[in-house]
Structure formats: structure tokens, C-alpha cells
Design a protein around this motif. Structure first.
Motif, PDB file in Angstrom:
ATOM      1  N   ARG A 184      23.028  32.843  14.727  1.00 10.00           N
ATOM      2  CA  ARG A 184      23.956  33.700  13.979  1.00 10.00           C
ATOM      3  C   ARG A 184      24.368  34.943  14.781  1.00 10.00           C
ATOM      4  O   ARG A 184      25.211  35.712  14.359  1.00 10.00           O
ATOM      5  CB  ARG A 184      23.305  34.160  12.676  1.00 10.00           C
ATOM      6  CG  ARG A 184      23.149  33.036  11.671  1.00 10.00           C
ATOM      7  CD  ARG A 184      22.421  33.537  10.444  1.00 10.00           C
ATOM      8  NE  ARG A 184      23.193  34.540   9.716  1.00 10.00           N
ATOM      9  CZ  ARG A 184      22.646  35.486   8.947  1.00 10.00           C
ATOM     10  NH1 ARG A 184      21.352  35.575   8.839  1.00 10.00           N
ATOM     11  NH2 ARG A 184      23.411  36.349   8.315  1.00 10.00           N
ATOM     12  N   GLU A 185      23.738  35.128  15.928  1.00 12.02           N
ATOM     13  CA  GLU A 185      23.953  36.373  16.648  1.00 12.02           C
ATOM     14  C   GLU A 185      25.309  36.442  17.335  1.00 12.02           C
ATOM     15  O   GLU A 185      25.783  35.488  17.921  1.00 12.02           O
ATOM     16  CB  GLU A 185      22.844  36.567  17.679  1.00 12.02           C
ATOM     17  CG  GLU A 185      22.978  37.905  18.366  1.00 12.02           C
ATOM     18  CD  GLU A 185      21.697  38.384  18.998  1.00 12.02           C
ATOM     19  OE1 GLU A 185      20.669  37.690  18.882  1.00 12.02           O
ATOM     20  OE2 GLU A 185      21.747  39.457  19.614  1.00 12.02           O
ATOM     21  N   VAL A 186      25.929  37.615  17.255  1.00 11.19           N
ATOM     22  CA  VAL A 186      27.211  37.835  17.899  1.00 11.19           C
ATOM     23  C   VAL A 186      27.019  38.922  18.945  1.00 11.19           C
ATOM     24  O   VAL A 186      26.411  39.966  18.677  1.00 11.19           O
ATOM     25  CB  VAL A 186      28.257  38.280  16.848  1.00 11.19           C
ATOM     26  CG1 VAL A 186      29.529  38.753  17.510  1.00 11.19           C
ATOM     27  CG2 VAL A 186      28.544  37.147  15.875  1.00 11.19           C
ATOM     28  N   GLU A 187      27.516  38.651  20.129  1.00 12.72           N
ATOM     29  CA  GLU A 187      27.409  39.589  21.250  1.00 12.72           C
ATOM     30  C   GLU A 187      27.964  40.977  20.869  1.00 12.72           C
ATOM     31  O   GLU A 187      29.050  41.076  20.308  1.00 12.72           O
ATOM     32  CB  GLU A 187      28.223  38.975  22.403  1.00 12.72           C
ATOM     33  CG  GLU A 187      28.229  39.712  23.710  1.00 12.72           C
ATOM     34  CD  GLU A 187      26.925  39.567  24.484  1.00 12.72           C
ATOM     35  OE1 GLU A 187      26.164  38.621  24.208  1.00 12.72           O
ATOM     36  OE2 GLU A 187      26.677  40.433  25.345  1.00 12.72           O
ATOM     37  N   GLY A 188      27.210  42.015  21.149  1.00 12.16           N
ATOM     38  CA  GLY A 188      27.718  43.375  20.900  1.00 12.16           C
ATOM     39  C   GLY A 188      27.691  43.796  19.436  1.00 12.16           C
ATOM     40  O   GLY A 188      28.172  44.869  19.081  1.00 12.16           O
ATOM     41  N   ALA A 189      27.104  42.941  18.575  1.00  9.97           N
ATOM     42  CA  ALA A 189      27.131  43.243  17.138  1.00  9.97           C
ATOM     43  C   ALA A 189      26.361  44.520  16.808  1.00  9.97           C
ATOM     44  O   ALA A 189      26.773  45.285  15.928  1.00  9.97           O
ATOM     45  CB  ALA A 189      26.571  42.065  16.351  1.00  9.97           C
ATOM     46  N   ALA A 190      25.270  44.751  17.515  1.00  8.09           N
ATOM     47  CA  ALA A 190      24.468  45.941  17.216  1.00  8.09           C
ATOM     48  C   ALA A 190      25.270  47.202  17.523  1.00  8.09           C
ATOM     49  O   ALA A 190      25.286  48.160  16.739  1.00  8.09           O
ATOM     50  CB  ALA A 190      23.174  45.926  18.027  1.00  8.09           C
ATOM     51  N   GLU A 191      25.972  47.185  18.630  1.00  4.58           N
ATOM     52  CA  GLU A 191      26.779  48.341  19.031  1.00  4.58           C
ATOM     53  C   GLU A 191      27.898  48.589  18.014  1.00  4.58           C
ATOM     54  O   GLU A 191      28.152  49.727  17.617  1.00  4.58           O
ATOM     55  CB  GLU A 191      27.382  48.141  20.428  1.00  4.58           C
ATOM     56  CG  GLU A 191      26.362  48.144  21.574  1.00  4.58           C
ATOM     57  CD  GLU A 191      25.480  46.895  21.630  1.00  4.58           C
ATOM     58  OE1 GLU A 191      25.833  45.875  21.016  1.00  4.58           O
ATOM     59  OE2 GLU A 191      24.410  46.956  22.276  1.00  4.58           O
ATOM     60  N   THR A 192      28.544  47.500  17.590  1.00  3.79           N
ATOM     61  CA  THR A 192      29.607  47.621  16.598  1.00  3.79           C
ATOM     62  C   THR A 192      29.056  48.267  15.324  1.00  3.79           C
ATOM     63  O   THR A 192      29.668  49.159  14.734  1.00  3.79           O
ATOM     64  CB  THR A 192      30.141  46.220  16.202  1.00  3.79           C
ATOM     65  OG1 THR A 192      30.471  45.542  17.399  1.00  3.79           O
ATOM     66  CG2 THR A 192      31.340  46.303  15.295  1.00  3.79           C
TER      67      THR A 192
END
Ligand code: GLU
Length: 550
Positions: free
Chosen positions: A80-88
């Protein structure tokens, strides 16, 4: 069963003891009553209003009590992980004034209780997994997908409850040799919890929002570690919230059903459970019935929606407090000018059933919030919004900041400020007549007037207009052109004898207003003319007269 031998068999590489790990994460030194809580999102890239509701509740409770608010990223589900999601997520939450003290940051992490990304904590989970095996509280299960599907089919046929429990739990009581054989073959395995709960029993539990609850015990041998050694949410929750010294777990009430399992886990691990606060769902009215906000049907669920519409962070913050705490609106009425973060947030004022989202109410709140901004703040925030969403507007506003600020200054302040801007995406329309590039004439003059009357008024006004007039002089001049053109300078006198006139002073000023703005309703006309300056006023009057001649 020799549980110690089993634990060594399953986790030969785990050398650290739980005590050593505990020592790495000592209790926090905080004042009595300080709340330590977190946001623990999965990095899916979608940040929604429910996240904000949860985040703000945690943030308020931590920061009002002198505690710590941290961000943990629950990235145990790589699919389910999307690259850069934490930063967003960090970026967008910051825009809504949710700021963390500790945890994952845009560039790494900060704080002494990390790592704060669960994917980097595998070795910690394994120490506690080994502990559970050693205590007989967990065991490996080698069932294949097919076996589990078959089990489900049999359960269905026998009308038994679904799940891996009791007699269905094939690997629960298998001898060590069987386990050893599978391990030697390299058969993949998951680690399961050995539940001692029964559906016959109830547990009593007090949730801070839901109140006193009676929940059925958990009898399922849930998975703790997946076959890749990565923990499930449940196991990671217990280990992380304990080690990170979370005092309050604030989360959505979809987790309430697995709470009995979580409490079992805390007990099995020898941890003191945190306090729990389960937030009810966000609902909206759909016709006459309420339903949960849905990602598919409701664009307003996404936080990006509020950015694109141009809601100031303060409006959203204020509205969130309105739906989170039933006494917020009374407080706001009693303290109209106090910053919203001085409101004493209390979980006791939360609705256990969830909150009703009302877009019209949000707009009202926002109009109120913006009406209290200074002109400079409106200018700055509107320009910032336009920079991203409306390039032409951005250029116009920033080409002459003093002029743009002047627009927002009209009718601002005082006891009854205008409340006509709810979102920055409405600013284009709001300011349009102040810019020749955006101005669209609309000759919506009072219907009872002939074009010749309108023309006469505009021409007469051209002769008396003086950009240096103060407001009284300005209005006196408008009155002065009334009589000669057949209009009454006094509204009362007009009403007493309407047939004697073509109209009154209000109609005359409406004609001027329409000519220079294209609208019948605007903020203070005198201030608009002042801001326009002589050249623009004369030009607009001239053009209006020309249009009448066409
Ligand atoms: N990762 C979980 C979620 O996104 C966190 C729930 C919690 O706050 O414990 O729902």
C-alpha cells in the motif's frame, strides 16, 4: 512443549533481551498529566479529514498538557506504500497547523524513541516475538493459503465462526518435531498469538470518548508476524506504543473491534496498556439520512480539496474544533477575538457517535475567520494561494501589493466587518472590477431608468467628481446632482411623494456604482473610487457612457 527451545529455533539471531530494549526506551521525564500521543498513519499518499480530526485531537491533548506529540509511520504493508507519502503528509498537516515534536520528519527523524518508521524496527519486534514464544503465548503456523481457504469453507459449511481459533487452529498444539521438520524444509510461516480468550466472556473497558464498554473477549489466534517477519498492525501497535511511551492512543473507532486482542497483547507482553480514545466516523447528510464520508463519493474528504479551494488553515482548524467539541461555538461567541488555540479542548466534549460534516457551516466559519484577518493577511494568503492555483490572479495581486491590500481593506475592521470571502478561490471574482484585465462591464442599471437618465447621471457626475473629496463631501456632491436631473436627494422625501421624481439619491449612486464596477452590490463605493484613482474612475464612466450610446 519446550517453549525455550522453540523460541531459539524460530529466532536464533535474536540475542537482545526485552530488558535491554526497555532500557533503550526509558520512561519519559514529563510533568504529571502530560499526554504523549501520536499520529500513526500508513503512508498511502491520501490524507483525509479523518486524519486531520485525529491529528488535531492528539495535538491538542499533547500540547495543552505539556506532553509530546509524535509521528510514527506505519509502513508495514509495502503493497500500500506510496513513495514520498510521509513527506506529503507532513507538509500538508503543517499547512493545517498540525506540527509534530518528534518522529519522522521530511529529512529523516528526530527524537530518542525511534526508529519511527515501523519498517526499520524489525529487530525490536523480534525480541518481543521471541519473548512471547518463550512464554508459550505465540507459535508458528505453516498453513498455506489453500489450507486457510479450505478452513473458511468448512467453517461456512458448519456454520461455525470464521477465523483461526480453537480446533481450527491446526498448528496451535503441534509437537516441536513437526515444527522443526517444516522449518528444515523451508516452509514459510507466520507467528500467531495463542489466545486464551473465549466468546463466552466479556471484558469491561472504559474508552475516553465511548465511555464504559463491555466487549467480547478475543478467541482468535491472530497473526503477529507475517511470513516476511514484518509485524501486523496489532503487534506493532502494542510494542511501539509501549516503547515510545504513548500515554493515550487516539485513533478511529474502526479499531474498537480488535481492542480486546490489543489488551490481551499488552498483558501477554507485560506492558501497561495506554488510555484509549476512539473517534467516531465523520458523517454527512445525504438527503435525509446520514452516511460516512467516502473517498469515492466525496471530494471534500481529501485535505488537498481545502487547499485547492483556498480555505485558510485557521478556518479549517476552527471548523474542526466546532465539530470536535460541542462547547466550542459558545466559547467562540463569548470570546470572538481570542486565538482558537486558547480554547480549552476537552475529549469529554466529543460526540461518541462521531461528527457531522457540514460544508455550509465550514463556509460560514471561514467567512468569519477571514473577516477578522487584517487586509495584509488576506493579501498575503490570497497571493500565496494564487501562486499555486491562479497564475493571472497572482500576477495582478503582486504587481501592486498596496493596491491589492487596499481592496481587502475596504469595509474591514469595525464592529460589523463584511463577511463575503469564504475561500481564496472566490477572490478572483471579489477583486475582478478592480483590475481592467478582469473587469467585465454589466449595465445592470435600475429598471425604471431610461438610458438617457443613466447617461445624464454619469455625465453630471463626471463634472462634480473630485478624487480628493472626503466621504461627506463626496456624498453631498452626489446629492447635489439629484434635483437638476429629476431625482430626490432625500429618500424619505421621495417616499412621501414618489410620483414627483424619477428616483432618489440611492438610485443615482447605484447608477455610478454599476458604471464603475458592473455590480449593484459592492463594499463602500467612496472607498472603491478612492482606490481606483482619478484615471480609472473617469475611464470607467467614459466607457459606460459610450456603451449607452451604442
Ligand atoms: N496505521 C493505522 C491507521 O492508519 C493507525 C491507527 C492508530 O492510530 O493506531 O489506521
Amino acid at each position: 512443549m519446550d517453549y525455550h527451545a522453540l523460541s531459539e529455533l524460530l529466532f536464533p539471531d535474536v540475542k537482545k533481551t526485552p530488558e535491554e530494549i526497555e532500557a533503550q526506551f526509558p520512561p519519559r521525564q514529563l510533568p504529571e498529566g502530560a499526554v504523549v500521543s501520536r499520529m500513526a498513519p500508513s503512508p498511502t499518499g491520501f490524507v483525509h479529514l479523518g486524519n486531520l480530526l485525529q491529528g488535531l485531537t492528539s495535538e491538542r491533548m499533547c500540547h495543552q498538557s505539556g506532553g509530546v506529540f509524535y509521528l510514527r509511520i506505519e509502513d508495514t504493508d509495502a503493497k500500500r506504500e506510496v513513495e514520498g507519502a510521509a513527506e506529503t503528509l507532513i507538509d500538508i498537516l503543517r499547512q493545517f497547523d498540525v506540527v509534530f515534536d518528534e518522529g519522522v520528519t521530511e529529512t529523516g527523524e528526530t527524537g530518542a524513541y525511534g526508529p519511527y518508521r515501523q519498517s526499520r524496527r524489525a529487530s525490536i519486534y523480534h525480541v518481543f516475538a521471541k519473548l512471547l514464544v518463550e512464554n508459550g503465548m505465540a507459535y508458528p503456523c505453516f498453513c498455506t493459503e489453500e489450507e486457510l481457504t479450505q478452513m473458511r469453507a468448512s467453517q461456512e459449511a458448519q456454520k461455525a465462526n470464521f477465523g483461526y481459533y480453537g480446533k481450527w487452529a491446526k498448528w496451535r498444539d503441534r509437537p516441536l518435531e513437526d515444527i522443526q521438520r517444516e522449518l528444515e524444509k523451508g516452509t514459510p510461516w507466520v507467528l500467531r498469538f495463542r489466545s486464551t480468550g473465549s466468546l463466552e466472556n466479556k471484558i469491561k473497558f472504559t474508552d475516553l470518548v465511548k465511555g464504559n464498554l463491555e466487549l467480547t473477549e478475543n478467541d482468535i489466534d491472530h497473526v503477529l508476524l507475517k511470513s516476511d517477519g514484518i509485524p501486523t498492525y496489532h503487534f506493532a501497535h502494542a510494542v511501539d506504543d509501549h516503547l515510545m511511551r504513548t500515554t493515550h492512543v487516539i485513533r478511529s473507532d474502526e479499531w474498537l473491534s480488535t481492542l480486546p486482542f490489543h489488551l490481551q497483547l499488552f498483558k501477554a507482553l507485560g506492558f501497561k496498556p495506554p488510555k484509549y480514545l476512539h473517534i467516531g466516523p465523520l458523517m454527512k447528510m445525504d438527503g435525509n439520512s446520514k452516511r460516512k464520508l467516502s473517498k469515492r463519493k466525496d471530494p471534500e474528504l481529501a485535505l488537498t480539496y481545502y487547499q485547492a479551494e483556498g480555505y485558510p488553515a485557521q478556518s479549517v482548524f476552527e471548523y474542526m474544533l466546532t465539530i470536535l467539541n460541542s462547547n466550542f461555538e459558545d466559547w467562540r461567541r463569548a470570546n470572538p477575538d481570542a486565538p482558537a488555540d486558547t480554547f480549552k479542548f476537552s475529549y469529554k466534549k466529543m460526540n461518541p457517535a462521531g461528527s457531522l460534516f457540514d460544508a455550509a457551516k465550514l463556509r460560514d466559519v471561514s467567512k468569519n475567520v477571514i473577516s477578522k484577518f487584517t487586509a495584509k493577511t488576506v493579501y498575503e494568503q490570497a497571493a500565496q494561494w494564487a501562486k499555486q492555483y491562479d497564475a493571472q490572479l497572482y500576477t495582478l495581486l503582486t504587481s501592486d501589493p498596496a493596491y491589492a491590500t487596499g481592496i481587502f481593506d475596504i469595509d474591514r475592521g469595525g464592529k460589523k466587518p463584511r463577511k463575503d470571502i469564504a475561500v481564496f478561490s472566490e477572490i478572483r471574482d471579489y477583486v475582478s472590477y478592480f483590475y481592467d484585465e478582469l473587469f467585465t462591464p454589466a449595465d445592470v442599471y435600475p429598471q425604471q431608468l431610461q438610458p438617457s437618465d443613466v447617461r445624464a447621471i454619469l455625465s453630471a457626475y463626471q463634472t462634480v467628481y473630485d478624487e480628493t473629496d472626503d466621504k461627506d463631501t463626496w456624498f453631498a456632491k452626489i446629492k447635489s446632482i439629484c434635483e437638476p436631473l429629476g431625482f430626490c436627494p432625500d429618500v424619505k422625501a421621495y417616499k412621501a411623494n414618489p410620483d414627483a421624481y424619477k428616483g432618489h439619491v440611492g438610485d443615482v449612486s447605484t447608477v455610478i456604482r454599476v458604471a464603475v464596477t458592473g455590480r449593484t452590490n459592492t463594499p463602500d463605493l467612496w472607498a472603491i473610487l478612492k482606490l481606483y484613482g482619478r484615471q480609472r474612475v473617469m475611464q470607467r464612466l467614459e466607457q459606460a457612457i459610450l456603451r449607452l450610446e451604442k
